[in-house]
Enzyme design. Structure first.
Site, PDB file in Angstrom:
ATOM      1  N   HIS A   1      -4.809  -0.188   6.273  1.00 15.21           N
ATOM      2  CA  HIS A   1      -4.283   0.225   7.311  1.00 15.21           C
ATOM      3  C   HIS A   1      -5.375   0.236   8.094  1.00 15.21           C
ATOM      4  O   HIS A   1      -5.640   1.546   8.772  1.00 15.21           O
ATOM      5  CB  HIS A   1      -3.872   1.478   6.818  1.00 15.21           C
ATOM      6  CG  HIS A   1      -4.756   2.081   6.028  1.00 15.21           C
ATOM      7  ND1 HIS A   1      -6.351   2.905   5.522  1.00 15.21           N
ATOM      8  CD2 HIS A   1      -4.697   2.988   4.191  1.00 15.21           C
ATOM      9  CE1 HIS A   1      -6.669   2.835   5.039  1.00 15.21           C
ATOM     10  NE2 HIS A   1      -6.033   3.501   3.995  1.00 15.21           N
TER      11      HIS A   1
ATOM     12  N   HIS B   1       0.528  -1.184  -0.392  1.00 16.39           N
ATOM     13  CA  HIS B   1       0.313  -0.182   0.053  1.00 16.39           C
ATOM     14  C   HIS B   1       0.809   1.562   0.418  1.00 16.39           C
ATOM     15  O   HIS B   1       1.027   1.868   1.062  1.00 16.39           O
ATOM     16  CB  HIS B   1      -0.725  -0.008   0.842  1.00 16.39           C
ATOM     17  CG  HIS B   1      -1.873   1.192   0.761  1.00 16.39           C
ATOM     18  ND1 HIS B   1      -3.541   1.157   1.488  1.00 16.39           N
ATOM     19  CD2 HIS B   1      -1.271   2.464   0.826  1.00 16.39           C
ATOM     20  CE1 HIS B   1      -3.555   2.031   1.624  1.00 16.39           C
ATOM     21  NE2 HIS B   1      -2.964   3.302   1.128  1.00 16.39           N
TER      22      HIS B   1
ATOM     23  N   LYS C   1      -9.266   0.014  -5.733  1.00 19.62           N
ATOM     24  CA  LYS C   1      -9.004   0.372  -4.063  1.00 19.62           C
ATOM     25  C   LYS C   1     -10.267   1.347  -4.596  1.00 19.62           C
ATOM     26  O   LYS C   1     -10.885   1.603  -5.157  1.00 19.62           O
ATOM     27  CB  LYS C   1      -7.872   1.741  -4.435  1.00 19.62           C
ATOM     28  CG  LYS C   1      -8.603   1.780  -3.024  1.00 19.62           C
ATOM     29  CD  LYS C   1      -7.515   1.596  -1.629  1.00 19.62           C
ATOM     30  CE  LYS C   1      -7.784   2.166  -1.041  1.00 19.62           C
ATOM     31  NZ  LYS C   1      -6.599   3.056  -0.041  1.00 19.62           N
TER      32      LYS C   1
ATOM     33  N   HIS D   1       1.768   5.146  -2.073  1.00 14.88           N
ATOM     34  CA  HIS D   1       1.143   6.641  -2.905  1.00 14.88           C
ATOM     35  C   HIS D   1       2.536   7.486  -2.587  1.00 14.88           C
ATOM     36  O   HIS D   1       3.206   7.555  -2.707  1.00 14.88           O
ATOM     37  CB  HIS D   1       0.565   7.607  -2.032  1.00 14.88           C
ATOM     38  CG  HIS D   1      -0.674   7.756  -1.341  1.00 14.88           C
ATOM     39  ND1 HIS D   1      -2.260   7.318  -1.637  1.00 14.88           N
ATOM     40  CD2 HIS D   1      -0.966   6.528  -0.046  1.00 14.88           C
ATOM     41  CE1 HIS D   1      -2.659   6.781  -0.597  1.00 14.88           C
ATOM     42  NE2 HIS D   1      -2.281   5.970  -0.018  1.00 14.88           N
TER      43      HIS D   1
ATOM     44  N   ASP E   1       1.739   3.076   3.675  1.00 15.49           N
ATOM     45  CA  ASP E   1       0.775   4.178   3.295  1.00 15.49           C
ATOM     46  C   ASP E   1       1.598   5.407   3.355  1.00 15.49           C
ATOM     47  O   ASP E   1       0.449   6.231   3.998  1.00 15.49           O
ATOM     48  CB  ASP E   1      -0.508   3.953   4.484  1.00 15.49           C
ATOM     49  CG  ASP E   1      -1.859   4.831   3.567  1.00 15.49           C
ATOM     50  OD1 ASP E   1      -2.093   5.353   3.218  1.00 15.49           O
ATOM     51  OD2 ASP E   1      -2.652   5.382   5.185  1.00 15.49           O
TER      52      ASP E   1
ATOM     53  N   HIS F   1     -10.387   0.986   2.085  1.00 12.24           N
ATOM     54  CA  HIS F   1     -10.484   2.212   3.353  1.00 12.24           C
ATOM     55  C   HIS F   1     -11.589   2.104   3.449  1.00 12.24           C
ATOM     56  O   HIS F   1     -12.763   2.471   3.260  1.00 12.24           O
ATOM     57  CB  HIS F   1      -9.185   3.454   2.293  1.00 12.24           C
ATOM     58  CG  HIS F   1      -9.756   4.708   3.660  1.00 12.24           C
ATOM     59  ND1 HIS F   1      -8.640   5.580   3.510  1.00 12.24           N
ATOM     60  CD2 HIS F   1     -10.570   4.862   4.275  1.00 12.24           C
ATOM     61  CE1 HIS F   1      -8.552   6.237   4.228  1.00 12.24           C
ATOM     62  NE2 HIS F   1      -9.879   5.912   5.550  1.00 12.24           N
TER      63      HIS F   1
HETATM   64  C1  NCD Z   1      -3.375   9.713   1.776  1.00 15.23           C
HETATM   65  C2  NCD Z   1      -3.177  10.437   0.932  1.00 15.23           C
HETATM   66  O1  NCD Z   1      -2.593  11.291   1.299  1.00 15.23           O
HETATM   67  O2  NCD Z   1      -2.376   9.792  -0.849  1.00 15.23           O
HETATM   68  N1  NCD Z   1      -3.393   9.858   3.011  1.00 15.23           N
HETATM   69  C3  NCD Z   1      -3.283   9.297   4.997  1.00 15.23           C
HETATM   70  O3  NCD Z   1      -4.063  10.140   5.375  1.00 15.23           O
HETATM   71  N2  NCD Z   1      -2.917   7.973   4.419  1.00 15.23           N
HETATM   72  C4  NCD Z   1      -4.496   8.985   1.403  1.00 15.23           C
HETATM   73  C5  NCD Z   1      -5.233   7.525   2.360  1.00 15.23           C
HETATM   74  O4  NCD Z   1      -4.605   6.205   2.371  1.00 15.23           O
HETATM   75  O5  NCD Z   1      -6.015   7.370   3.475  1.00 15.23           O
HETATM   76 ZN    ZN Z   2      -3.352   4.992   1.638  1.00 10.50          ZN
END
Ligand code: NCD
Ligand code: ZN
Length: 355
Positions: free
Chosen positions: A185, A23, A110, A25, A258, A147
């Site tokens: 998460h 997971h 997702k 970003h 995450d 999520h």
């Molecule tokens: C994530 C993001 O900034 O893209 N932020 C987070 O707090 N985890 C989005 C997410 O996974 O909820």
């Molecule tokens: Zn995330």
């Protein structure tokens, strides 16, 4: 009676199969170029979240994003890292997109409840609207990554995950018993128990920051925006439940950082963005959490085996070495024209990835 050497001396080196991040970003453009090397240095593969602006909603967009990720890899990491692409499920994702996605090597969709987190405006407003698409996913064998928080304003922020289990997760599993689902998460005891008792098609990722910190960290000596993420950090008993799950050896729980980079000036802001940047030192943070729990022997399964098994992918063949070798996290990193502050900036970590 003398204490055996193995007990007396804490272990100071650990060799594990190269891990994967289930997971992540990565963002796009200059931000992607800034953060990608941190992940690719540690992990062989990562499941890349689709919440770009605009979101990655089609196979064509996902393949173009994949090309940009591969193109952003520095020369020395080329061929060493594989992004696993996902689509962003919306109320309007057509069922026939699912077969196209599978044929293109996309592994998962997702589910963001609309408004639940960063860039989730295009998310699903009501799960019933996507039943035909979920049906196609079940048929084609694509995973649903969830999520798991309700967005109802009346529900307390700290209860959103537990309420999601009852209101959304249970009916979803009853309707789609053959759908493979990752509860992403997870942050609560309720989620740990739910996943542990849900049969082999439900797994969960756990972040390093939810293993290491409880919600007191948000208020330690002042309001700490760099500790703010979604789902938000929970109380200590929840953190302990997460540590128990991650270190239990159960194949249902696996590593998902995450890691979610935001420019420092948008974190240090009156309306701080949600997301912790942990990719710089992810495996070292997990090593710390497992070491604190006296469970370093369980790190390899969690970080390198369980996720691949759950996704039905081969385990990695290479290895990485971690050493007990204190080092200091930098205060800030370059992030395009802005700065990026890693979680725990300036603090000392006990474990260091070699090479
Ligand atoms: C994530 C993001 O900034 O893209 N932020 C987070 O707090 N985890 C989005 C997410 O996974 O909820
Ligand atoms: Zn995330």
């Amino acid at each position: 009676m003398p204490i055996p050497a193995a007990v007396r001396q804490p272990r100071d080196s650990l060799v594990i199969t190269r891990p994967d991040d289930w997971h992540l970003h990565l963002r796009d453009g200059a931000a992607l170029a800034a953060v990608l090397p941190h992940t690719a240095r540690q992990f062989a593969r990562a499941v890349v979240m689709p919440n770009l602006k605009p979101p990655v909603t089609t196979t064509a967009l996902a393949l173009a994003y994949r090309d940009r990720i591969l193109g952003a890899l520095p020369d020395e990491l080329r061929g060493r890292f594989e992004p696993l692409m996902t689509l962003y499920l919306t109320d309007n994702t057509p069922p026939d997109e699912i077969k196209r996605a599978r044929e293109a090597g996309i592994r998962a969709l997702k589910l963001y409840p609309a408004g639940a987190t960063t860039n989730s405006d295009a998310g699903v407003t009501d799960i019933r609207r996507v039943h035909a698409t979920l049906d196609a996913m079940q048929r084609e064998g694509l995973l649903l990554l969830v999520h798991g928080e309700v967005t109802t304003p009346e529900v307390d922020v700290f209860d959103r995950e537990a309420v999601f289990i009852e209101e959304v997760f249970e009916p979803l599993r009853a309707d789609f018993p053959a759908l493979r689902i990752v509860f992403e998460h997870i942050t609560t005891r309720e989620a740990v128990e739910y996943v542990a008792t849900s049969g082999p098609l439900v797994g969960a990722t756990i972040t390093a920051h939810h293993l290491l910190h409880n919600r007191n960290a948000l208020f330690q000596g002042g309001l700490r925006p760099h500790m703010y993420c979604l789902p938000v950090l929970k109380g200590e008993s929840h953190r302990q439940a997460l540590v128990s799950a991650a270190t239990s050896g159960s194949s249902k729980f696996f590593l998902g950082t995450d890691s979610a980079p935001h420019a420092a000036h948008l974190k240090e802001h009156a309306a701080a963005c949600a997301g912790c940047y942990t990719a710089l030192s992810a495996i070292e943070l997990y090593a710390q959490a497992f070491d604190n729990a006296g469970a370093l022997d369980k790190l390899e399964g969690f970080a390198s085996h369980h996720g691949a098994d759950f996704y039905g992918l081969a385990r990695n063949t290479g290895q990485v070495t971690l050493k007990r070798q204190p080092w200091q996290l930098p205060e800030a990193l370059a992030f395009g024209d802005a700065e990026l502050k890693p979680l725990g900036a300036g603090e000392t970590l006990a474990w260091r990835l070699q090479g």
